[in-house]
Design a protein around this motif. Sequence first.
Motif, PDB file in Angstrom:
ATOM      1  N   UNK A 175       0.832  -1.204   0.000  1.00 25.08           N
ATOM      2  CA  UNK A 175       0.000   0.000   0.000  1.00 25.08           C
ATOM      3  C   UNK A 175       0.867   1.256   0.000  1.00 25.08           C
ATOM      4  N   UNK A 176       1.873   1.229   0.833  1.00 27.32           N
ATOM      5  CA  UNK A 176       2.743   2.393   0.948  1.00 27.32           C
ATOM      6  C   UNK A 176       3.430   2.684  -0.395  1.00 27.32           C
ATOM      7  N   UNK A 177       3.916   1.628  -1.042  1.00 27.67           N
ATOM      8  CA  UNK A 177       4.571   1.810  -2.330  1.00 27.67           C
ATOM      9  C   UNK A 177       3.666   2.555  -3.300  1.00 27.67           C
ATOM     10  N   UNK A 178       2.466   2.055  -3.445  1.00 36.00           N
ATOM     11  CA  UNK A 178       1.567   2.634  -4.444  1.00 36.00           C
ATOM     12  C   UNK A 178       1.217   4.071  -4.108  1.00 36.00           C
ATOM     13  N   UNK A 179       0.897   4.316  -2.844  1.00 34.98           N
ATOM     14  CA  UNK A 179       0.477   5.664  -2.461  1.00 34.98           C
ATOM     15  C   UNK A 179       1.641   6.640  -2.530  1.00 34.98           C
ATOM     16  N   UNK A 180       2.793   6.190  -2.043  1.00 32.10           N
ATOM     17  CA  UNK A 180       3.948   7.081  -2.064  1.00 32.10           C
ATOM     18  C   UNK A 180       4.378   7.371  -3.504  1.00 32.10           C
ATOM     19  N   UNK A 181       4.348   6.353  -4.326  1.00 29.77           N
ATOM     20  CA  UNK A 181       4.703   6.570  -5.726  1.00 29.77           C
ATOM     21  C   UNK A 181       3.786   7.579  -6.378  1.00 29.77           C
ATOM     22  N   UNK A 182       2.507   7.453  -6.116  1.00 33.50           N
ATOM     23  CA  UNK A 182       1.578   8.431  -6.705  1.00 33.50           C
ATOM     24  C   UNK A 182       1.858   9.829  -6.179  1.00 33.50           C
ATOM     25  N   UNK A 183       2.161   9.912  -4.903  1.00 32.41           N
ATOM     26  CA  UNK A 183       2.469  11.222  -4.328  1.00 32.41           C
ATOM     27  C   UNK A 183       3.587  11.896  -5.114  1.00 32.41           C
ATOM     28  N   UNK A 184       4.596  11.134  -5.431  1.00 29.20           N
ATOM     29  CA  UNK A 184       5.736  11.711  -6.135  1.00 29.20           C
ATOM     30  C   UNK A 184       5.379  12.072  -7.568  1.00 29.20           C
ATOM     31  N   UNK A 185       4.627  11.213  -8.216  1.00 29.78           N
ATOM     32  CA  UNK A 185       4.187  11.567  -9.575  1.00 29.78           C
ATOM     33  C   UNK A 185       3.355  12.843  -9.545  1.00 29.78           C
ATOM     34  N   UNK A 186       2.595  13.024  -8.490  1.00 31.89           N
ATOM     35  CA  UNK A 186       1.708  14.185  -8.412  1.00 31.89           C
ATOM     36  C   UNK A 186       2.447  15.474  -8.080  1.00 31.89           C
ATOM     37  N   UNK A 187       3.503  15.390  -7.288  1.00 33.85           N
ATOM     38  CA  UNK A 187       4.137  16.643  -6.884  1.00 33.85           C
ATOM     39  C   UNK A 187       5.411  16.947  -7.661  1.00 33.85           C
ATOM     40  N   UNK A 205      -8.292   6.039  -7.852  1.00 28.40           N
ATOM     41  CA  UNK A 205      -7.938   4.886  -8.681  1.00 28.40           C
ATOM     42  C   UNK A 205      -6.794   4.079  -8.081  1.00 28.40           C
ATOM     43  N   UNK A 206      -5.809   4.792  -7.558  1.00 31.39           N
ATOM     44  CA  UNK A 206      -4.687   4.066  -6.954  1.00 31.39           C
ATOM     45  C   UNK A 206      -5.154   3.288  -5.734  1.00 31.39           C
ATOM     46  N   UNK A 207      -6.012   3.902  -4.935  1.00 32.30           N
ATOM     47  CA  UNK A 207      -6.483   3.179  -3.748  1.00 32.30           C
ATOM     48  C   UNK A 207      -7.373   2.012  -4.162  1.00 32.30           C
TER      49      UNK A 207
ATOM     50  N   UNK B 177       3.170   4.313 -10.338  1.00 32.14           N
ATOM     51  CA  UNK B 177       3.110   4.701  -8.927  1.00 32.14           C
ATOM     52  C   UNK B 177       3.614   3.582  -8.040  1.00 32.14           C
ATOM     53  N   UNK B 178       3.071   2.394  -8.236  1.00 32.73           N
ATOM     54  CA  UNK B 178       3.414   1.293  -7.338  1.00 32.73           C
ATOM     55  C   UNK B 178       4.882   0.928  -7.456  1.00 32.73           C
ATOM     56  N   UNK B 179       5.371   0.838  -8.679  1.00 26.78           N
ATOM     57  CA  UNK B 179       6.745   0.414  -8.878  1.00 26.78           C
ATOM     58  C   UNK B 179       7.722   1.483  -8.395  1.00 26.78           C
ATOM     59  N   UNK B 180       7.429   2.719  -8.714  1.00 27.70           N
ATOM     60  CA  UNK B 180       8.317   3.796  -8.295  1.00 27.70           C
ATOM     61  C   UNK B 180       8.323   3.928  -6.767  1.00 27.70           C
ATOM     62  N   UNK B 181       7.153   3.801  -6.181  1.00 29.86           N
ATOM     63  CA  UNK B 181       7.092   3.872  -4.727  1.00 29.86           C
ATOM     64  C   UNK B 181       7.925   2.780  -4.090  1.00 29.86           C
ATOM     65  N   UNK B 204       8.235  -8.900  -6.717  1.00 31.67           N
ATOM     66  CA  UNK B 204       7.205  -9.767  -7.301  1.00 31.67           C
ATOM     67  C   UNK B 204       5.837  -9.477  -6.689  1.00 31.67           C
ATOM     68  N   UNK B 205       5.807  -9.234  -5.384  1.00 35.58           N
ATOM     69  CA  UNK B 205       4.525  -8.967  -4.726  1.00 35.58           C
ATOM     70  C   UNK B 205       3.888  -7.687  -5.238  1.00 35.58           C
ATOM     71  N   UNK B 206       4.706  -6.669  -5.410  1.00 35.90           N
ATOM     72  CA  UNK B 206       4.149  -5.405  -5.893  1.00 35.90           C
ATOM     73  C   UNK B 206       3.615  -5.582  -7.318  1.00 35.90           C
ATOM     74  N   UNK B 207       4.357  -6.306  -8.136  1.00 32.53           N
ATOM     75  CA  UNK B 207       3.884  -6.498  -9.510  1.00 32.53           C
ATOM     76  C   UNK B 207       2.628  -7.376  -9.509  1.00 32.53           C
TER      77      UNK B 207
END
Lengths: 214, 214
Positions: A175-187, A205-207, B177-181, B204-207
Amino acid sequence: MSPAGNGKPKRDTYRHGDLRNALIEAALELARQGGPEAVVLRAATRQAGVVPNAAYRHFADRDALLHAVSQAAMAQVARTMEAEQAAVPPTENPAAAARARFRAVGTGYLRYAREEPGLFRAAFHVPGDMTHAADDTAAGATGKTPFELLGEALDGLVDAGLLAADRRPGAEFLAWSAVHGLAILLIDGPLRGLPSTQAHDAVQHVIDMIERGI
Amino acid sequence: MSPAGNGKPKRDTYRHGDLRNALIEAALELARQGGPEAVVLRAATRQAGVVPNAAYRHFADRDALLHAVSQAAMAQVARTMEAEQAAVPPTENPAAAARARFRAVGTGYLRYAREEPGLFRAAFHVPGDMTHAADDTAAGATGKTPFELLGEALDGLVDAGLLAADRRPGAEFLAWSAVHGLAILLIDGPLRGLPSTQAHDAVQHVIDMIERGI
DNA sequence: CGGCCTAAGTGGATGCTGTCCACATTGGAG
DNA sequence: CTCCAATGTGGACAGCATCCACTTAGGCCG
Protein backbone atom coordinates in the motif's frame (compact mmCIF):
# COMPACT_ATOMS: atom_id res chain seq x y z
CA MET A 1 17.13 50.95 13.56
CA SER A 2 20.75 51.65 14.18
CA PRO A 3 22.16 48.13 14.43
CA ALA A 4 21.06 46.64 11.17
CA GLY A 5 18.27 46.29 8.66
CA ASN A 6 17.80 42.56 8.99
CA GLY A 7 14.48 40.76 9.35
CA LYS A 8 12.10 41.68 12.13
CA PRO A 9 12.41 39.50 15.17
CA LYS A 10 14.67 41.57 17.38
CA ARG A 11 15.81 40.59 20.78
CA ASP A 12 17.19 42.55 23.71
CA THR A 13 18.17 39.70 25.98
CA TYR A 14 21.45 37.97 25.37
CA ARG A 15 19.68 34.66 25.72
CA HIS A 16 17.06 33.83 23.16
CA GLY A 17 14.99 31.68 25.43
CA ASP A 18 13.59 29.19 22.99
CA LEU A 19 16.04 29.09 20.13
CA ARG A 20 15.70 25.41 19.38
CA ASN A 21 12.00 25.68 18.64
CA ALA A 22 12.44 28.99 16.86
CA LEU A 23 14.93 27.35 14.52
CA ILE A 24 12.66 24.40 13.85
CA GLU A 25 9.79 26.78 13.18
CA ALA A 26 11.87 28.83 10.75
CA ALA A 27 13.19 25.70 9.07
CA LEU A 28 9.66 24.37 8.67
CA GLU A 29 8.70 27.55 6.88
CA LEU A 30 11.74 27.27 4.63
CA ALA A 31 10.85 23.68 3.82
CA ARG A 32 7.22 24.58 3.20
CA GLN A 33 8.33 26.77 0.36
CA GLY A 34 11.23 25.09 -1.37
CA GLY A 35 11.45 21.63 0.12
CA PRO A 36 14.33 20.15 2.11
CA GLU A 37 17.10 21.72 0.05
CA ALA A 38 15.71 25.13 0.97
CA VAL A 39 16.37 24.47 4.64
CA VAL A 40 19.51 26.48 5.09
CA LEU A 41 21.03 26.94 8.49
CA ARG A 42 21.98 30.57 8.13
CA ALA A 43 18.54 31.54 6.92
CA ALA A 44 16.92 29.89 9.92
CA THR A 45 19.23 31.65 12.37
CA ARG A 46 18.69 34.93 10.56
CA GLN A 47 14.96 34.53 10.98
CA ALA A 48 15.45 33.74 14.65
CA GLY A 49 17.52 36.92 15.01
CA VAL A 50 20.63 35.06 16.01
CA VAL A 51 24.11 34.51 14.68
CA PRO A 52 24.62 31.38 12.50
CA ASN A 53 26.82 29.61 15.01
CA ALA A 54 24.16 29.74 17.69
CA ALA A 55 22.39 26.91 15.91
CA TYR A 56 25.23 24.56 16.81
CA ARG A 57 24.28 24.79 20.48
CA HIS A 58 21.04 22.98 19.62
CA PHE A 59 21.79 20.92 16.52
CA ALA A 60 24.89 18.95 15.66
CA ASP A 61 24.73 20.12 12.09
CA ARG A 62 22.36 21.01 9.28
CA ASP A 63 21.24 17.42 8.94
CA ALA A 64 20.14 17.33 12.56
CA LEU A 65 17.93 20.36 11.97
CA LEU A 66 16.60 18.81 8.80
CA HIS A 67 15.83 15.67 10.74
CA ALA A 68 13.77 17.64 13.24
CA VAL A 69 11.88 19.19 10.34
CA SER A 70 11.29 15.74 8.90
CA GLN A 71 9.87 14.50 12.17
CA ALA A 72 7.57 17.49 12.50
CA ALA A 73 6.34 17.12 8.95
CA MET A 74 5.77 13.41 9.49
CA ALA A 75 3.63 14.25 12.48
CA GLN A 76 1.58 16.57 10.29
CA VAL A 77 1.09 13.70 7.86
CA ALA A 78 -0.24 11.61 10.72
CA ARG A 79 -2.58 14.39 11.78
CA THR A 80 -3.92 14.76 8.25
CA MET A 81 -4.60 11.04 8.14
CA GLU A 82 -6.39 11.23 11.48
CA ALA A 83 -8.45 14.17 10.29
CA GLU A 84 -9.41 12.28 7.16
CA GLN A 85 -10.49 9.31 9.24
CA ALA A 86 -12.43 11.53 11.60
CA ALA A 87 -14.30 13.00 8.64
CA VAL A 88 -15.61 9.60 7.60
CA PRO A 89 -19.40 9.58 8.08
CA PRO A 90 -20.39 7.02 10.71
CA THR A 91 -21.79 3.74 9.43
CA GLU A 92 -23.61 0.78 10.91
CA ASN A 93 -21.78 -1.59 8.60
CA PRO A 94 -18.44 -2.46 10.22
CA ALA A 95 -16.97 -3.66 6.95
CA ALA A 96 -17.77 -0.37 5.28
CA ALA A 97 -16.31 1.45 8.24
CA ALA A 98 -13.06 -0.53 8.10
CA ARG A 99 -12.82 0.09 4.41
CA ALA A 100 -13.43 3.81 4.83
CA ARG A 101 -10.81 4.04 7.55
CA PHE A 102 -8.32 2.31 5.31
CA ARG A 103 -9.01 4.57 2.39
CA ALA A 104 -8.76 7.59 4.64
CA VAL A 105 -5.18 6.67 5.41
CA GLY A 106 -4.31 6.88 1.75
CA THR A 107 -6.33 9.97 0.98
CA GLY A 108 -4.90 11.76 4.00
CA TYR A 109 -1.37 10.90 2.95
CA LEU A 110 -1.97 12.14 -0.56
CA ARG A 111 -3.90 15.21 0.52
CA TYR A 112 -0.97 16.30 2.61
CA ALA A 113 1.43 15.61 -0.24
CA ARG A 114 -0.55 17.89 -2.53
CA GLU A 115 -1.29 20.60 0.03
CA GLU A 116 2.23 20.81 1.43
CA PRO A 117 4.57 19.40 -1.19
CA GLY A 118 7.61 21.09 0.27
CA LEU A 119 7.01 19.72 3.75
CA PHE A 120 6.03 16.35 2.35
CA ARG A 121 9.32 16.08 0.52
CA ALA A 122 11.13 17.20 3.64
CA ALA A 123 9.33 14.54 5.66
CA PHE A 124 10.72 11.78 3.50
CA HIS A 125 14.03 13.33 2.67
CA VAL A 126 16.37 11.37 4.82
CA PRO A 127 20.03 11.40 4.04
CA GLY A 128 20.64 7.69 4.01
CA ASP A 129 17.89 6.78 6.40
CA MET A 130 14.16 7.02 6.58
CA THR A 131 13.65 4.24 9.08
CA HIS A 132 12.80 6.77 11.74
CA ALA A 133 9.30 6.97 10.30
CA ALA A 134 8.30 5.10 13.43
CA ASP A 135 9.76 7.50 16.01
CA ASP A 136 7.39 8.98 18.51
CA THR A 137 8.27 12.47 17.39
CA ALA A 138 6.64 11.59 14.08
CA ALA A 139 3.32 10.82 15.73
CA GLY A 140 0.09 12.73 15.35
CA ALA A 141 -2.55 13.70 17.87
CA THR A 142 -3.38 10.12 18.77
CA GLY A 143 0.27 9.36 19.32
CA LYS A 144 0.51 7.18 16.25
CA THR A 145 2.89 7.50 13.34
CA PRO A 146 1.70 7.36 9.73
CA PHE A 147 3.10 3.86 9.47
CA GLU A 148 1.20 2.73 12.55
CA LEU A 149 -2.02 4.24 11.30
CA LEU A 150 -1.61 2.31 8.08
CA GLY A 151 -0.96 -0.91 9.94
CA GLU A 152 -4.05 -0.47 12.09
CA ALA A 153 -6.21 0.23 9.07
CA LEU A 154 -4.96 -2.95 7.46
CA ASP A 155 -5.69 -4.92 10.62
CA GLY A 156 -9.19 -3.45 10.47
CA LEU A 157 -9.60 -4.83 6.95
CA VAL A 158 -8.61 -8.28 8.17
CA ASP A 159 -10.99 -8.09 11.12
CA ALA A 160 -13.81 -7.06 8.81
CA GLY A 161 -13.11 -10.00 6.56
CA LEU A 162 -12.12 -7.74 3.67
CA LEU A 163 -8.55 -8.96 3.57
CA ALA A 164 -7.41 -12.56 3.91
CA ALA A 165 -5.19 -12.97 6.94
CA ASP A 166 -2.47 -14.63 4.90
CA ARG A 167 -2.26 -11.53 2.76
CA ARG A 168 -1.79 -9.28 5.73
CA PRO A 169 1.98 -9.69 6.29
CA GLY A 170 3.89 -7.11 4.35
CA ALA A 171 0.73 -5.50 3.07
CA GLU A 172 1.79 -2.10 4.42
CA PHE A 173 4.65 -2.03 1.98
CA LEU A 174 2.40 -2.77 -0.95
CA ALA A 175 0.00 0.00 0.00
CA TRP A 176 2.74 2.39 0.95
CA SER A 177 4.57 1.81 -2.33
CA ALA A 178 1.57 2.63 -4.44
CA VAL A 179 0.48 5.66 -2.46
CA HIS A 180 3.95 7.08 -2.06
CA GLY A 181 4.70 6.57 -5.73
CA LEU A 182 1.58 8.43 -6.70
CA ALA A 183 2.47 11.22 -4.33
CA ILE A 184 5.74 11.71 -6.14
CA LEU A 185 4.19 11.57 -9.58
CA LEU A 186 1.71 14.18 -8.41
CA ILE A 187 4.14 16.64 -6.88
CA ASP A 188 7.35 16.17 -8.87
CA GLY A 189 6.37 14.00 -11.76
CA PRO A 190 4.34 14.07 -14.92
CA LEU A 191 1.12 14.37 -12.93
CA ARG A 192 2.30 17.58 -11.33
CA GLY A 193 -0.12 20.42 -11.75
CA LEU A 194 -3.01 18.09 -12.42
CA PRO A 195 -6.32 19.86 -11.76
CA SER A 196 -7.60 19.10 -8.32
CA THR A 197 -10.55 17.01 -9.49
CA GLN A 198 -8.40 14.82 -11.70
CA ALA A 199 -5.81 14.47 -9.00
CA HIS A 200 -8.57 13.32 -6.70
CA ASP A 201 -9.63 10.75 -9.28
CA ALA A 202 -6.09 9.48 -9.60
CA VAL A 203 -5.94 9.08 -5.83
CA GLN A 204 -9.16 7.06 -5.84
CA HIS A 205 -7.94 4.89 -8.68
CA VAL A 206 -4.69 4.07 -6.95
CA ILE A 207 -6.48 3.18 -3.75
CA ASP A 208 -8.90 1.06 -5.78
CA MET A 209 -5.94 -0.76 -7.24
CA ILE A 210 -4.51 -1.35 -3.79
CA GLU A 211 -7.79 -2.72 -2.44
CA ARG A 212 -8.13 -5.06 -5.39
CA GLY A 213 -4.53 -6.09 -5.60
CA ILE A 214 -3.37 -6.23 -2.02
CA MET B 1 54.88 18.18 -11.81
CA SER B 2 55.44 21.87 -11.56
CA PRO B 3 51.94 23.17 -12.42
CA ALA B 4 49.81 21.34 -9.91
CA GLY B 5 49.05 18.05 -8.23
CA ASN B 6 45.47 17.70 -9.36
CA GLY B 7 43.82 14.52 -10.64
CA LYS B 8 45.25 12.63 -13.57
CA PRO B 9 43.67 13.57 -16.87
CA LYS B 10 46.18 16.08 -18.16
CA ARG B 11 45.89 17.90 -21.37
CA ASP B 12 48.45 19.71 -23.52
CA THR B 13 46.15 21.26 -26.09
CA TYR B 14 44.34 24.44 -25.20
CA ARG B 15 41.17 22.95 -26.56
CA HIS B 16 39.80 19.95 -24.78
CA GLY B 17 38.13 18.46 -27.78
CA ASP B 18 35.16 16.77 -26.17
CA LEU B 19 34.52 18.63 -22.97
CA ARG B 20 30.76 18.35 -23.02
CA ASN B 21 30.82 14.57 -23.01
CA ALA B 22 33.71 14.48 -20.57
CA LEU B 23 31.67 16.56 -18.15
CA ILE B 24 28.61 14.35 -18.51
CA GLU B 25 30.77 11.29 -18.00
CA ALA B 26 32.32 12.75 -14.86
CA ALA B 27 28.94 13.88 -13.59
CA LEU B 28 27.50 10.42 -14.16
CA GLU B 29 30.24 8.95 -12.03
CA LEU B 30 29.57 11.52 -9.32
CA ALA B 31 25.88 10.69 -9.39
CA ARG B 32 26.58 6.96 -9.37
CA GLN B 33 28.16 7.37 -5.98
CA GLY B 34 26.23 9.99 -4.07
CA GLY B 35 23.14 10.68 -6.13
CA PRO B 36 22.13 13.96 -7.73
CA GLU B 37 23.31 16.20 -4.90
CA ALA B 38 26.82 14.82 -5.39
CA VAL B 39 26.92 16.23 -8.91
CA VAL B 40 29.02 19.28 -8.32
CA LEU B 41 30.19 21.39 -11.20
CA ARG B 42 33.67 22.05 -9.97
CA ALA B 43 34.32 18.37 -9.31
CA ALA B 44 33.28 17.48 -12.83
CA THR B 45 35.52 20.11 -14.38
CA ARG B 46 38.38 19.04 -12.12
CA GLN B 47 38.01 15.49 -13.37
CA ALA B 48 37.98 16.75 -16.94
CA GLY B 49 41.19 18.67 -16.26
CA VAL B 50 39.63 22.01 -16.93
CA VAL B 51 38.88 25.22 -15.06
CA PRO B 52 35.38 25.47 -13.48
CA ASN B 53 34.20 28.20 -15.80
CA ALA B 54 34.82 26.10 -18.88
CA ALA B 55 31.66 24.17 -18.06
CA TYR B 56 29.57 27.25 -18.81
CA ARG B 57 30.51 27.02 -22.50
CA HIS B 58 28.53 23.78 -22.65
CA PHE B 59 25.90 24.04 -19.93
CA ALA B 60 23.84 27.01 -18.85
CA ASP B 61 24.28 26.08 -15.21
CA ARG B 62 24.56 23.17 -12.85
CA ASP B 63 20.95 22.20 -13.43
CA ALA B 64 21.57 21.83 -17.14
CA LEU B 65 24.38 19.39 -16.44
CA LEU B 66 22.18 17.56 -13.97
CA HIS B 67 19.50 17.35 -16.59
CA ALA B 68 21.89 15.72 -19.02
CA VAL B 69 22.79 13.22 -16.32
CA SER B 70 19.13 12.55 -15.70
CA GLN B 71 18.52 11.85 -19.38
CA ALA B 72 21.48 9.51 -19.59
CA ALA B 73 20.38 7.63 -16.49
CA MET B 74 16.84 7.39 -17.82
CA ALA B 75 18.21 5.82 -20.98
CA GLN B 76 20.00 3.26 -18.84
CA VAL B 77 16.69 2.49 -17.14
CA ALA B 78 15.19 1.86 -20.55
CA ARG B 79 18.07 -0.40 -21.52
CA THR B 80 17.69 -2.40 -18.32
CA MET B 81 14.01 -2.87 -19.06
CA GLU B 82 14.82 -3.99 -22.59
CA ALA B 83 17.41 -6.43 -21.30
CA GLU B 84 14.90 -7.84 -18.85
CA GLN B 85 12.38 -8.31 -21.63
CA ALA B 86 14.98 -9.91 -23.86
CA ALA B 87 15.78 -12.40 -21.12
CA VAL B 88 12.21 -13.67 -21.02
CA PRO B 89 12.18 -17.28 -22.24
CA PRO B 90 10.17 -17.59 -25.47
CA THR B 91 6.67 -19.01 -25.15
CA GLU B 92 3.99 -20.33 -27.49
CA ASN B 93 1.27 -18.82 -25.36
CA PRO B 94 0.84 -15.17 -26.41
CA ALA B 95 -0.96 -14.28 -23.19
CA ALA B 96 1.93 -15.60 -21.12
CA ALA B 97 4.33 -13.70 -23.33
CA ALA B 98 2.43 -10.44 -22.92
CA ARG B 99 2.33 -10.95 -19.21
CA ALA B 100 6.03 -11.70 -19.02
CA ARG B 101 6.87 -8.65 -21.07
CA PHE B 102 4.79 -6.51 -18.75
CA ARG B 103 6.41 -7.88 -15.64
CA ALA B 104 9.84 -7.41 -17.20
CA VAL B 105 9.16 -3.69 -17.39
CA GLY B 106 8.67 -3.55 -13.65
CA THR B 107 11.49 -5.87 -12.73
CA GLY B 108 13.88 -4.01 -15.01
CA TYR B 109 12.92 -0.70 -13.46
CA LEU B 110 13.42 -2.03 -9.95
CA ARG B 111 16.60 -3.90 -10.80
CA TYR B 112 18.15 -0.69 -12.02
CA ALA B 113 16.98 1.14 -8.93
CA ARG B 114 18.71 -1.38 -6.70
CA GLU B 115 21.84 -1.76 -8.78
CA GLU B 116 22.41 1.94 -9.37
CA PRO B 117 20.56 3.81 -6.66
CA GLY B 118 22.57 6.97 -7.13
CA LEU B 119 21.91 7.13 -10.86
CA PHE B 120 18.31 6.09 -10.35
CA ARG B 121 17.74 8.98 -7.98
CA ALA B 122 19.49 11.30 -10.40
CA ALA B 123 17.26 10.07 -13.22
CA PHE B 124 14.16 11.17 -11.38
CA HIS B 125 15.57 14.15 -9.62
CA VAL B 126 14.12 16.97 -11.60
CA PRO B 127 14.09 20.43 -10.14
CA GLY B 128 10.48 21.22 -10.65
CA ASP B 129 10.00 19.04 -13.68
CA MET B 130 10.17 15.40 -14.56
CA THR B 131 7.93 15.55 -17.59
CA HIS B 132 10.92 15.10 -19.82
CA ALA B 133 10.75 11.38 -19.10
CA ALA B 134 9.54 11.12 -22.68
CA ASP B 135 12.43 12.92 -24.38
CA ASP B 136 14.33 11.00 -27.01
CA THR B 137 17.55 11.42 -25.07
CA ALA B 138 15.98 9.24 -22.39
CA ALA B 139 15.48 6.35 -24.79
CA GLY B 140 17.20 2.99 -24.72
CA ALA B 141 18.60 0.83 -27.47
CA THR B 142 15.24 0.41 -29.19
CA GLY B 143 14.71 4.15 -29.13
CA LYS B 144 11.94 3.93 -26.58
CA THR B 145 11.75 5.69 -23.23
CA PRO B 146 10.86 3.85 -20.03
CA PHE B 147 7.42 5.37 -20.17
CA GLU B 148 6.87 4.18 -23.73
CA LEU B 149 8.05 0.69 -22.88
CA LEU B 150 5.51 0.59 -20.06
CA GLY B 151 2.73 1.78 -22.36
CA GLU B 152 3.52 -0.86 -24.94
CA ALA B 153 3.56 -3.60 -22.35
CA LEU B 154 0.14 -2.48 -21.15
CA ASP B 155 -1.17 -2.47 -24.72
CA GLY B 156 0.14 -6.00 -24.98
CA LEU B 157 -1.90 -6.99 -21.95
CA VAL B 158 -5.03 -5.57 -23.57
CA ASP B 159 -4.31 -7.35 -26.87
CA ALA B 160 -3.82 -10.61 -25.00
CA GLY B 161 -7.14 -10.17 -23.25
CA LEU B 162 -5.49 -9.90 -19.86
CA LEU B 163 -6.60 -6.33 -19.28
CA ALA B 164 -10.04 -4.94 -20.06
CA ALA B 165 -9.79 -2.16 -22.60
CA ASP B 166 -11.74 0.22 -20.41
CA ARG B 167 -9.12 -0.18 -17.72
CA ARG B 168 -6.31 0.70 -20.05
CA PRO B 169 -6.52 4.51 -19.91
CA GLY B 170 -4.32 5.87 -17.19
CA ALA B 171 -3.07 2.42 -16.27
CA GLU B 172 0.54 3.50 -16.73
CA PHE B 173 0.21 5.84 -13.80
CA LEU B 174 -1.16 3.12 -11.55
CA ALA B 175 1.67 0.78 -12.43
CA TRP B 176 4.29 3.49 -12.33
CA SER B 177 3.11 4.70 -8.93
CA ALA B 178 3.41 1.29 -7.34
CA VAL B 179 6.75 0.41 -8.88
CA HIS B 180 8.32 3.80 -8.29
CA GLY B 181 7.09 3.87 -4.73
CA LEU B 182 8.64 0.49 -4.05
CA ALA B 183 11.87 1.65 -5.63
CA ILE B 184 12.07 4.48 -3.14
CA LEU B 185 11.20 2.31 -0.18
CA LEU B 186 13.95 -0.06 -1.29
CA ILE B 187 16.72 2.45 -1.81
CA ASP B 188 15.93 5.27 0.65
CA GLY B 189 13.19 3.88 2.83
CA PRO B 190 12.60 1.27 5.46
CA LEU B 191 13.22 -1.52 2.96
CA ARG B 192 16.71 -0.28 2.27
CA GLY B 193 19.34 -2.91 2.73
CA LEU B 194 16.86 -5.72 2.37
CA PRO B 195 18.64 -8.94 1.38
CA SER B 196 18.54 -9.48 -2.32
CA THR B 197 16.19 -12.47 -2.18
CA GLN B 198 13.66 -10.64 -0.03
CA ALA B 199 13.91 -7.56 -2.19
CA HIS B 200 13.17 -9.76 -5.16
CA ASP B 201 10.11 -11.13 -3.38
CA ALA B 202 8.89 -7.63 -2.61
CA VAL B 203 9.26 -6.75 -6.27
CA GLN B 204 7.21 -9.77 -7.30
CA HIS B 205 4.52 -8.97 -4.73
CA VAL B 206 4.15 -5.40 -5.89
CA ILE B 207 3.88 -6.50 -9.51
CA ASP B 208 1.35 -9.12 -8.45
CA MET B 209 -0.65 -6.37 -6.79
CA ILE B 210 -0.51 -4.29 -9.94
CA GLU B 211 -1.67 -7.14 -12.14
CA ARG B 212 -4.55 -7.89 -9.84
CA GLY B 213 -5.53 -4.33 -9.13
CA ILE B 214 -4.93 -2.52 -12.34
C1' DC C 1 48.67 30.81 -47.88
C1' DG C 2 47.75 34.26 -44.44
C1' DG C 3 44.70 36.98 -41.48
C1' DC C 4 40.92 37.36 -38.64
C1' DC C 5 36.44 35.87 -36.25
C1' DT C 6 34.62 33.47 -32.87
C1' DA C 7 34.04 29.32 -30.06
C1' DA C 8 36.42 27.44 -26.17
C1' DG C 9 39.25 27.84 -22.05
C1' DT C 10 41.41 30.94 -18.28
C1' DG C 11 41.83 34.04 -14.20
C1' DG C 12 40.04 36.54 -10.80
C1' DA C 13 36.21 38.11 -8.04
C1' DT C 14 31.70 38.02 -5.50
C1' DG C 15 28.46 36.33 -2.40
C1' DC C 16 26.56 32.44 -0.57
C1' DT C 17 26.96 28.21 2.22
C1' DG C 18 28.33 24.83 6.46
C1' DT C 19 31.44 24.46 9.99
C1' DC C 20 35.46 25.35 13.31
C1' DC C 21 37.74 28.02 16.98
C1' DA C 22 38.31 31.24 20.65
C1' DC C 23 35.84 34.56 23.27
C1' DA C 24 31.80 37.06 25.76
C1' DT C 25 27.70 36.92 28.46
C1' DT C 26 24.65 35.55 31.95
C1' DG C 27 21.17 32.54 34.55
C1' DG C 28 21.16 29.73 38.17
C1' DA C 29 23.31 26.30 41.45
C1' DG C 30 26.28 26.14 45.47
C1' DC D 1 27.71 36.12 46.43
C1' DT D 2 30.54 33.59 43.54
C1' DC D 3 31.62 30.82 40.02
C1' DC D 4 30.33 27.47 36.31
C1' DA D 5 28.38 25.79 32.46
C1' DA D 6 25.13 26.71 29.01
C1' DT D 7 24.18 29.83 25.45
C1' DG D 8 25.25 33.35 22.04
C1' DT D 9 29.02 36.18 19.41
C1' DG D 10 32.85 37.28 16.15
C1' DG D 11 35.94 36.06 12.97
C1' DA D 12 37.79 32.75 9.91
C1' DC D 13 38.16 29.08 6.38
C1' DA D 14 37.21 26.21 2.55
C1' DG D 15 34.02 24.98 -1.01
C1' DC D 16 30.34 26.11 -3.91
C1' DA D 17 27.77 28.43 -8.30
C1' DT D 18 28.12 32.04 -11.05
C1' DC D 19 29.60 36.60 -13.34
C1' DC D 20 32.92 39.43 -16.10
C1' DA D 21 36.86 40.50 -18.75
C1' DC D 22 40.71 38.45 -20.98
C1' DT D 23 43.44 34.93 -23.82
C1' DT D 24 44.08 31.33 -27.10
C1' DA D 25 43.79 29.03 -31.30
C1' DG D 26 40.89 26.35 -34.97
C1' DG D 27 39.00 26.93 -39.11
C1' DC D 28 36.80 29.84 -42.62
C1' DC D 29 37.31 33.48 -46.20
C1' DG D 30 39.77 35.90 -49.17
